[in-house]
Design an enzyme around this catalytic site. Structure first.
Site, PDB file in Angstrom:
ATOM      1  N   ASP A  68       2.761  10.004  -6.213  1.00  0.00           N
ATOM      2  CA  ASP A  68       2.392   8.856  -7.041  1.00  0.00           C
ATOM      3  C   ASP A  68       3.623   7.965  -7.193  1.00  0.00           C
ATOM      4  O   ASP A  68       4.644   8.397  -7.761  1.00  0.00           O
ATOM      5  CB  ASP A  68       1.921   9.389  -8.405  1.00  0.00           C
ATOM      6  CG  ASP A  68       1.493   8.299  -9.372  1.00  0.00           C
ATOM      7  OD1 ASP A  68       1.931   7.145  -9.211  1.00  0.00           O
ATOM      8  OD2 ASP A  68       0.751   8.618 -10.323  1.00  0.00           O
ATOM      9  N   VAL A  69       3.552   6.717  -6.707  1.00  0.00           N
ATOM     10  CA  VAL A  69       4.734   5.846  -6.727  1.00  0.00           C
ATOM     11  C   VAL A  69       5.172   5.449  -8.133  1.00  0.00           C
ATOM     12  O   VAL A  69       6.281   4.947  -8.315  1.00  0.00           O
ATOM     13  CB  VAL A  69       4.535   4.565  -5.887  1.00  0.00           C
ATOM     14  CG1 VAL A  69       4.303   4.885  -4.423  1.00  0.00           C
ATOM     15  CG2 VAL A  69       3.417   3.697  -6.449  1.00  0.00           C
ATOM     16  N   ASN A  95       3.843  -0.795  -0.570  1.00  0.00           N
ATOM     17  CA  ASN A  95       2.499  -1.394  -0.477  1.00  0.00           C
ATOM     18  C   ASN A  95       1.546  -0.912  -1.563  1.00  0.00           C
ATOM     19  O   ASN A  95       0.615  -1.625  -1.940  1.00  0.00           O
ATOM     20  CB  ASN A  95       1.922  -1.056   0.912  1.00  0.00           C
ATOM     21  CG  ASN A  95       0.430  -1.264   0.991  1.00  0.00           C
ATOM     22  OD1 ASN A  95      -0.042  -2.398   1.091  1.00  0.00           O
ATOM     23  ND2 ASN A  95      -0.340  -0.173   0.914  1.00  0.00           N
ATOM     24  N   TYR A 168      -2.813  -7.616 -13.286  1.00  0.00           N
ATOM     25  CA  TYR A 168      -2.495  -7.650 -11.848  1.00  0.00           C
ATOM     26  C   TYR A 168      -1.584  -8.837 -11.523  1.00  0.00           C
ATOM     27  O   TYR A 168      -0.554  -8.681 -10.857  1.00  0.00           O
ATOM     28  CB  TYR A 168      -3.807  -7.741 -11.049  1.00  0.00           C
ATOM     29  CG  TYR A 168      -3.639  -7.690  -9.549  1.00  0.00           C
ATOM     30  CD1 TYR A 168      -3.546  -6.473  -8.880  1.00  0.00           C
ATOM     31  CD2 TYR A 168      -3.590  -8.861  -8.786  1.00  0.00           C
ATOM     32  CE1 TYR A 168      -3.401  -6.419  -7.499  1.00  0.00           C
ATOM     33  CE2 TYR A 168      -3.453  -8.811  -7.404  1.00  0.00           C
ATOM     34  CZ  TYR A 168      -3.364  -7.590  -6.766  1.00  0.00           C
ATOM     35  OH  TYR A 168      -3.221  -7.549  -5.397  1.00  0.00           O
ATOM     36  N   LYS A 172       2.310  -8.800 -10.052  1.00  0.00           N
ATOM     37  CA  LYS A 172       2.742  -9.413  -8.789  1.00  0.00           C
ATOM     38  C   LYS A 172       3.781 -10.517  -9.034  1.00  0.00           C
ATOM     39  O   LYS A 172       4.702 -10.701  -8.232  1.00  0.00           O
ATOM     40  CB  LYS A 172       1.530  -9.955  -8.019  1.00  0.00           C
ATOM     41  CG  LYS A 172       0.529  -8.865  -7.598  1.00  0.00           C
ATOM     42  CD  LYS A 172       1.148  -7.834  -6.650  1.00  0.00           C
ATOM     43  CE  LYS A 172       0.086  -6.878  -6.086  1.00  0.00           C
ATOM     44  NZ  LYS A 172       0.655  -5.875  -5.159  1.00  0.00           N
TER      45      LYS A 172
HETATM   46  P1  NAD Z   1      -6.421  -0.325  -0.954  1.00  0.00           P
HETATM   47  O1  NAD Z   1      -7.067   0.028  -2.228  1.00  0.00           O
HETATM   48  O2  NAD Z   1      -7.101   0.016   0.326  1.00  0.00           O
HETATM   49  O3  NAD Z   1      -4.950   0.262  -0.857  1.00  0.00           O
HETATM   50  C1  NAD Z   1      -4.142   0.548  -1.960  1.00  0.00           C
HETATM   51  C2  NAD Z   1      -3.479   1.864  -1.664  1.00  0.00           C
HETATM   52  O4  NAD Z   1      -2.552   2.168  -2.711  1.00  0.00           O
HETATM   53  C3  NAD Z   1      -4.504   3.009  -1.600  1.00  0.00           C
HETATM   54  O5  NAD Z   1      -4.265   3.765  -0.435  1.00  0.00           O
HETATM   55  C4  NAD Z   1      -4.199   3.816  -2.858  1.00  0.00           C
HETATM   56  O6  NAD Z   1      -4.446   5.204  -2.703  1.00  0.00           O
HETATM   57  C5  NAD Z   1      -2.716   3.529  -3.022  1.00  0.00           C
HETATM   58  N1  NAD Z   1      -2.250   3.819  -4.368  1.00  0.00           N
HETATM   59  C6  NAD Z   1      -2.798   3.433  -5.543  1.00  0.00           C
HETATM   60  N2  NAD Z   1      -2.105   3.938  -6.571  1.00  0.00           N
HETATM   61  C7  NAD Z   1      -1.096   4.663  -6.025  1.00  0.00           C
HETATM   62  C8  NAD Z   1      -0.042   5.420  -6.575  1.00  0.00           C
HETATM   63  N3  NAD Z   1       0.112   5.545  -7.905  1.00  0.00           N
HETATM   64  N4  NAD Z   1       0.826   6.036  -5.719  1.00  0.00           N
HETATM   65  C9  NAD Z   1       0.672   5.932  -4.384  1.00  0.00           C
HETATM   66  N5  NAD Z   1      -0.315   5.213  -3.811  1.00  0.00           N
HETATM   67  C10 NAD Z   1      -1.181   4.584  -4.629  1.00  0.00           C
HETATM   68  O7  NAD Z   1      -6.175  -1.904  -1.021  1.00  0.00           O
HETATM   69  P2  NAD Z   1      -5.234  -2.850  -0.137  1.00  0.00           P
HETATM   70  O8  NAD Z   1      -5.879  -4.163  -0.139  1.00  0.00           O
HETATM   71  O9  NAD Z   1      -4.898  -2.230   1.158  1.00  0.00           O
HETATM   72  O10 NAD Z   1      -3.939  -2.959  -1.073  1.00  0.00           O
HETATM   73  C11 NAD Z   1      -2.626  -2.752  -0.593  1.00  0.00           C
HETATM   74  C12 NAD Z   1      -1.677  -3.706  -1.298  1.00  0.00           C
HETATM   75  O11 NAD Z   1      -1.990  -5.042  -0.925  1.00  0.00           O
HETATM   76  C13 NAD Z   1      -1.749  -3.649  -2.836  1.00  0.00           C
HETATM   77  O12 NAD Z   1      -0.441  -3.737  -3.369  1.00  0.00           O
HETATM   78  C14 NAD Z   1      -2.540  -4.901  -3.156  1.00  0.00           C
HETATM   79  O13 NAD Z   1      -2.240  -5.382  -4.451  1.00  0.00           O
HETATM   80  C15 NAD Z   1      -2.057  -5.831  -2.075  1.00  0.00           C
HETATM   81  N6  NAD Z   1      -2.926  -6.994  -1.823  1.00  0.00           N
HETATM   82  C16 NAD Z   1      -4.166  -6.830  -1.276  1.00  0.00           C
HETATM   83  C17 NAD Z   1      -4.940  -7.957  -1.051  1.00  0.00           C
HETATM   84  C18 NAD Z   1      -6.302  -7.881  -0.437  1.00  0.00           C
HETATM   85  O14 NAD Z   1      -6.977  -8.909  -0.367  1.00  0.00           O
HETATM   86  N7  NAD Z   1      -6.763  -6.746   0.041  1.00  0.00           N
HETATM   87  C19 NAD Z   1      -4.462  -9.220  -1.395  1.00  0.00           C
HETATM   88  C20 NAD Z   1      -3.195  -9.331  -1.964  1.00  0.00           C
HETATM   89  C21 NAD Z   1      -2.433  -8.213  -2.168  1.00  0.00           C
END
Ligand code: NAD
Length: 270
Positions: A68-69, A95, A168, A172
């Site tokens: 857990d990060v 990420n 959120y 960010k």
């Molecule tokens: P996602 O939900 O598929 O991925 C998020 C990942 O983070 C998951 O694998 C989850 O298990 C992991 N995670 C959550 N809490 C955690 C913790 N405490 N320790 C370790 N891992 C943890 O969604 P995504 O879209 O792939 O998101 C990845 C990143 O991209 C995030 O930071 C998100 O805010 C950012 N983001 C996504 C989008 C989008 O449109 N999908 C847009 C902007 C930013």
């Protein structure tokens, strides 16, 4: 000028939250560019191990590391396991992230804290552990011009306010100034720190925003380039920011968003 080389040949990399979505694509992309990749997963052990196996099946090198990060002891162990497997660390892609959405007056302290803990404190803990390892190891100019590279996955919501998602957007926005302040602090040591700020990328985090044609049509009104992004759009940017091809880039937020930050509401003259 020599042709661009996006070759990460043997560079040890850690990608957090890599069992799904953007992290998964980044882990696979870095491995295809030659990096040895530690695939961090939170609770989906099977998913993390499956991604690591998929990378090794393609001829790459990967391990799966749970944790857990937002927990200091987990992050220390994740980095220690990566260093034990690969000798050191050259690339961190921070990420991992999540949303816990609520109207502001209904947002619980727990929802506020969890998002800040994972999205902002998690990035701090991972970046700190990475910087410590870069400094311990010292320069390896035959591997990379930089002492180390950190890529924070931020969001367009580091600059676009987002009603109903105050926790959120605050997390960010925090990542943006953490990244820039850290970049300023460690540049003289040869460490580059940048962010990728994705727009709408098709992943599990925002499924309801694209999974029906009506939802996707509404989303596309916010994207001048006219398509929802793919995780690979982010992976390609991460490979570039991790490579020596971006060696003079530090402290930058790279918006990979199809123009979402271009005030699309003004397309018709405002
Ligand atoms: P996602 O939900 O598929 O991925 C998020 C990942 O983070 C998951 O694998 C989850 O298990 C992991 N995670 C959550 N809490 C955690 C913790 N405490 N320790 C370790 N891992 C943890 O969604 P995504 O879209 O792939 O998101 C990845 C990143 O991209 C995030 O930071 C998100 O805010 C950012 N983001 C996504 C989008 C989008 O449109 N999908 C847009 C902007 C930013």
């Amino acid at each position: 000028m020599s042709p661009p080389v996006l070759d990460l040949k043997g560079q040890p990399a850690l990608v957090t939250g890599a069992s799904s979505g953007i992290g998964l694509a980044v882990a696979k992309g870095l491995a295809r560019a030659g990096a040895r990749v530690a695939v961090n997963y939170h609770s989906d052990r099977e998913g993390g191990e499956r991604i690591a196996r998929a990378i090794t099946d393609e001829g790459g090198t990967a391990i799966a590391v749970g944790g857990d990060v937002s927990r200091e002891e987990d992050v220390e162990r994740i980095v220690a396991e990566t260093v034990a497997a690969f000798g050191t660390l050259h690339i961190l892609v921070a990420n991992a992230g999540l949303q816990r959405d609520a109207a502001f007056h209904e947002m619980s302290l727990d929802d506020w804290r969890r998002v800040i803990d994972v999205n902002l404190t998690g990035q701090f803990l991972c970046a700190r552990a990475a910087v410590r390892e870069f400094l311990r190891r010292g320069r390896e100019p035959e591997v990379s011009r930089a002492l180390g590279k950190i890529v924070c996955i931020s969001s367009v919501h580091e600059v676009i306010p987002w009603a109903g998602h105050v926790n959120y957007a605050a997390s960010k926005g925090g990542v943006m100034l953490m990244m820039k302040s850290l970049a300023q602090e460690v540049a003289e040591q040869g460490i580059r720190v940048n962010s990728i700020a994705p727009g709408a990328i098709r992943t599990p985090i925002n499924r309801e925003a694209w999974e029906t044609p009506q939802a996707e049509a509404a989303l596309l009104r916010l994207i001048p380039y006219g398509r929802v992004g793919d995780p690979d759009d982010i992976a390609k940017a991460a490979i570039w920011l991790a490579s020596d091809e971006s060696d003079y880039v530090t402290g930058a937020s790279l918006f990979v968003d199809g123009g979402m930050t271009l005030y699309p509401g003004f397309r018709d003259g405002g």
